[in-house]
Write a protein that holds these residues in place. Structure first.
Motif, PDB file in Angstrom:
ATOM      1  N   SER A 187       0.844  -1.190   0.000  1.00 46.21           N
ATOM      2  CA  SER A 187       0.000   0.000   0.000  1.00 46.21           C
ATOM      3  C   SER A 187       0.883   1.245   0.000  1.00 46.21           C
ATOM      4  O   SER A 187       1.711   1.414   0.897  1.00 46.21           O
ATOM      5  N   GLU A 188       0.704   2.103  -0.982  1.00 43.82           N
ATOM      6  CA  GLU A 188       1.526   3.301  -1.070  1.00 43.82           C
ATOM      7  C   GLU A 188       1.308   4.200   0.140  1.00 43.82           C
ATOM      8  O   GLU A 188       2.261   4.796   0.662  1.00 43.82           O
ATOM      9  N   SER A 189       0.079   4.296   0.612  1.00 46.56           N
ATOM     10  CA  SER A 189      -0.184   5.151   1.766  1.00 46.56           C
ATOM     11  C   SER A 189       0.509   4.608   3.010  1.00 46.56           C
ATOM     12  O   SER A 189       1.031   5.375   3.832  1.00 46.56           O
ATOM     13  N   GLU A 190       0.530   3.285   3.149  1.00 46.12           N
ATOM     14  CA  GLU A 190       1.213   2.687   4.304  1.00 46.12           C
ATOM     15  C   GLU A 190       2.722   2.879   4.197  1.00 46.12           C
ATOM     16  O   GLU A 190       3.399   3.098   5.206  1.00 46.12           O
ATOM     17  N   VAL A 191       3.245   2.792   2.982  1.00 49.00           N
ATOM     18  CA  VAL A 191       4.675   3.007   2.784  1.00 49.00           C
ATOM     19  C   VAL A 191       5.042   4.449   3.118  1.00 49.00           C
ATOM     20  O   VAL A 191       6.097   4.718   3.703  1.00 49.00           O
ATOM     21  N   ALA A 241       7.840   4.941   5.812  1.00 51.89           N
ATOM     22  CA  ALA A 241       9.119   5.545   5.437  1.00 51.89           C
ATOM     23  C   ALA A 241       9.171   7.038   5.727  1.00 51.89           C
ATOM     24  O   ALA A 241      10.189   7.678   5.465  1.00 51.89           O
ATOM     25  N   ASN A 242       8.062   7.584   6.251  1.00 46.98           N
ATOM     26  CA  ASN A 242       7.990   9.020   6.519  1.00 46.98           C
ATOM     27  C   ASN A 242       8.339   9.810   5.260  1.00 46.98           C
ATOM     28  O   ASN A 242       9.191  10.705   5.256  1.00 46.98           O
ATOM     29  N   ALA A 243       7.658   9.466   4.177  1.00 45.10           N
ATOM     30  CA  ALA A 243       7.938  10.084   2.882  1.00 45.10           C
ATOM     31  C   ALA A 243       6.622  10.478   2.216  1.00 45.10           C
ATOM     32  O   ALA A 243       5.546   9.976   2.558  1.00 45.10           O
ATOM     33  N   SER A 244       6.716  11.375   1.253  1.00 43.31           N
ATOM     34  CA  SER A 244       5.542  11.811   0.515  1.00 43.31           C
ATOM     35  C   SER A 244       5.262  10.852  -0.642  1.00 43.31           C
ATOM     36  O   SER A 244       6.029   9.926  -0.918  1.00 43.31           O
ATOM     37  N   ARG A 245       4.178  11.090  -1.329  1.00 42.25           N
ATOM     38  CA  ARG A 245       3.725  10.179  -2.389  1.00 42.25           C
ATOM     39  C   ARG A 245       4.734  10.079  -3.532  1.00 42.25           C
ATOM     40  O   ARG A 245       4.985   8.990  -4.047  1.00 42.25           O
ATOM     41  N   THR A 246       5.336  11.203  -3.931  1.00 44.06           N
ATOM     42  CA  THR A 246       6.211  11.189  -5.112  1.00 44.06           C
ATOM     43  C   THR A 246       7.416  10.270  -4.948  1.00 44.06           C
ATOM     44  O   THR A 246       7.651   9.400  -5.812  1.00 44.06           O
ATOM     45  N   PRO A 247       8.227  10.391  -3.886  1.00 40.70           N
ATOM     46  CA  PRO A 247       9.361   9.476  -3.758  1.00 40.70           C
ATOM     47  C   PRO A 247       8.939   8.022  -3.565  1.00 40.70           C
ATOM     48  O   PRO A 247       9.657   7.109  -4.016  1.00 40.70           O
ATOM     49  N   VAL A 248       7.787   7.790  -2.951  1.00 40.42           N
ATOM     50  CA  VAL A 248       7.299   6.422  -2.804  1.00 40.42           C
ATOM     51  C   VAL A 248       6.939   5.843  -4.163  1.00 40.42           C
ATOM     52  O   VAL A 248       7.293   4.708  -4.494  1.00 40.42           O
ATOM     53  N   ARG A 249       6.265   6.642  -4.975  1.00 41.27           N
ATOM     54  CA  ARG A 249       5.902   6.199  -6.316  1.00 41.27           C
ATOM     55  C   ARG A 249       7.145   5.910  -7.154  1.00 41.27           C
ATOM     56  O   ARG A 249       7.218   4.913  -7.884  1.00 41.27           O
ATOM     57  N   GLU A 250       8.132   6.790  -7.057  1.00 38.63           N
ATOM     58  CA  GLU A 250       9.378   6.601  -7.812  1.00 38.63           C
ATOM     59  C   GLU A 250      10.118   5.348  -7.351  1.00 38.63           C
ATOM     60  O   GLU A 250      10.682   4.610  -8.165  1.00 38.63           O
ATOM     61  N   ALA A 251      10.103   5.090  -6.043  1.00 36.34           N
ATOM     62  CA  ALA A 251      10.760   3.895  -5.513  1.00 36.34           C
ATOM     63  C   ALA A 251      10.057   2.632  -6.001  1.00 36.34           C
ATOM     64  O   ALA A 251      10.715   1.650  -6.393  1.00 36.34           O
ATOM     65  N   ILE A 252       8.737   2.639  -6.011  1.00 36.76           N
ATOM     66  CA  ILE A 252       7.982   1.473  -6.470  1.00 36.76           C
ATOM     67  C   ILE A 252       8.211   1.243  -7.959  1.00 36.76           C
ATOM     68  O   ILE A 252       8.361   0.099  -8.413  1.00 36.76           O
ATOM     69  N   ASP A 253       8.263   2.310  -8.740  1.00 34.93           N
ATOM     70  CA  ASP A 253       8.537   2.173 -10.173  1.00 34.93           C
ATOM     71  C   ASP A 253       9.901   1.528 -10.396  1.00 34.93           C
ATOM     72  O   ASP A 253      10.079   0.693 -11.295  1.00 34.93           O
ATOM     73  N   LEU A 276      -0.060  -4.041 -10.992  1.00 42.41           N
ATOM     74  CA  LEU A 276      -1.131  -4.633 -11.779  1.00 42.41           C
ATOM     75  C   LEU A 276      -2.371  -3.743 -11.767  1.00 42.41           C
ATOM     76  O   LEU A 276      -2.761  -3.237 -10.710  1.00 42.41           O
ATOM     77  N   PRO A 277      -2.988  -3.545 -12.925  1.00 42.04           N
ATOM     78  CA  PRO A 277      -4.226  -2.755 -12.983  1.00 42.04           C
ATOM     79  C   PRO A 277      -5.304  -3.366 -12.090  1.00 42.04           C
ATOM     80  O   PRO A 277      -5.482  -4.589 -12.056  1.00 42.04           O
ATOM     81  N   GLN A 278      -6.009  -2.524 -11.380  1.00 39.20           N
ATOM     82  CA  GLN A 278      -7.104  -2.917 -10.500  1.00 39.20           C
ATOM     83  C   GLN A 278      -6.667  -3.721  -9.276  1.00 39.20           C
ATOM     84  O   GLN A 278      -7.484  -4.025  -8.415  1.00 39.20           O
ATOM     85  N   ARG A 279      -5.389  -4.079  -9.196  1.00 37.07           N
ATOM     86  CA  ARG A 279      -4.929  -4.881  -8.057  1.00 37.07           C
ATOM     87  C   ARG A 279      -3.855  -4.162  -7.238  1.00 37.07           C
ATOM     88  O   ARG A 279      -3.559  -4.565  -6.120  1.00 37.07           O
ATOM     89  N   GLY A 280      -3.265  -3.158  -7.809  1.00 31.05           N
ATOM     90  CA  GLY A 280      -2.247  -2.415  -7.081  1.00 31.05           C
ATOM     91  C   GLY A 280      -0.873  -3.018  -7.229  1.00 31.05           C
ATOM     92  O   GLY A 280      -0.560  -3.685  -8.224  1.00 31.05           O
ATOM     93  N   THR A 281      -0.025  -2.809  -6.232  1.00 27.82           N
ATOM     94  CA  THR A 281       1.365  -3.262  -6.271  1.00 27.82           C
ATOM     95  C   THR A 281       1.521  -4.492  -5.400  1.00 27.82           C
ATOM     96  O   THR A 281       1.181  -4.480  -4.212  1.00 27.82           O
ATOM     97  N   LEU A 282       2.037  -5.567  -5.995  1.00 24.28           N
ATOM     98  CA  LEU A 282       2.231  -6.816  -5.281  1.00 24.28           C
ATOM     99  C   LEU A 282       3.719  -7.181  -5.284  1.00 24.28           C
ATOM    100  O   LEU A 282       4.423  -6.952  -6.281  1.00 24.28           O
TER     101      LEU A 282
END
Length: 219
Positions: A39-43, A47-59, A70-76
């Motif tokens: 979950s990006e919000s949980e991350v 990690a005490n980070a905002s959405r942008t660096p979390v998104r970049e890390a997941i990418d 995955l579409p409709q399923r999120g990040t696994l």
């Protein structure tokens, strides 16, 4: 008195790199299990980070194959892939064997001693590829940025598989640890390459029924 200037600027860590490293380590250690939803919000909170660096890390994690977006399923968290781990380990072995033959003879005594000390303390294959393990230190001595990039991208798959499903890890029986340490200490690049190749070749000849066996389900 005046403060001495540093000889080189300190490397500034970007928040996205910190988040990436924390998530990567959690995946490799099994803290985040295969198939688990990230979950990006949980991350962000973790990690005490905002959405942008979390998104970049997941990418970035997706780019190296540690997560699936995955579409409709999120990040696994990606499932274990023992075959990919085996292939990655073999590729790393080839890169290390060739590079060590060239670099070991010109490395400093201090650098060679650092590799030899790590080697003498090894008790499992995972300790060879772990952070600050034998091969990680050897990659640092070699100092090739492309090798470091390949190492950083491939090793997580190897170490993760060996950590979560240790039955897929090779044994140390075929690796002459004392011979490897002695070859490095002596600055003998040819002998270093020979010892490494024998072990990686033995790994490649490992029965495929073991290396290709499906990963055990974790509870």
């Amino acid at each position: 008195m005046p403060i001495p200037k540093p000889t080189r600027p300190a490397k500034r860590l970007l928040l996205r790199d910190v988040v990436f490293a924390k998530l990567r380590d959690a995946i490799v250690s099994g803290e985040l299990q295969p198939g688990e939803t990230i979950s990006e919000s949980e991350v962000e909170s973790w990690a005490n980070a905002s959405r942008t660096p979390v998104r970049e890390a997941i990418d970035r994690l997706a780019a190296v194959g540690l997560v699936d977006v995955l579409p409709q399923r999120g990040t696994l968290v990606a499932e274990l892939d023992p075959q990919r781990a085996s292939s990655s380990f073999s590729l790393l072995g080839e890169l290390l064997a060739v590079s060590s033959r060239i670099v070991v003879p010109v490395a400093t005594a201090t650098q060679r001693d650092a590799v030899a000390r790590r080697t003498r303390s090894v008790r499992s294959a995972a300790q060879l590829v772990a952070t600050d393990g034998v091969f990680d230190v050897l990659v640092g001595v070699i100092g090739n940025p492309r090798l470091r990039q390949a190492w950083d991208e491939l090793v997580p798959h190897v170490l993760r598989t060996w950590t979560i499903a240790p039955e897929h890890a090779p044994t140390l029986d075929e690796l002459d640890l004392d011979g490897f340490a002695a070859a490095v200490t002596d600055g003998d690049g040819d002998r270093t390459e020979v010892v490494l190749r024998r072990w990686f070749d033995a790994h490649d000849a490992h029965p495929r029924t073991v290396l290709d066996a499906p990963a055990q389900e974790t509870i």
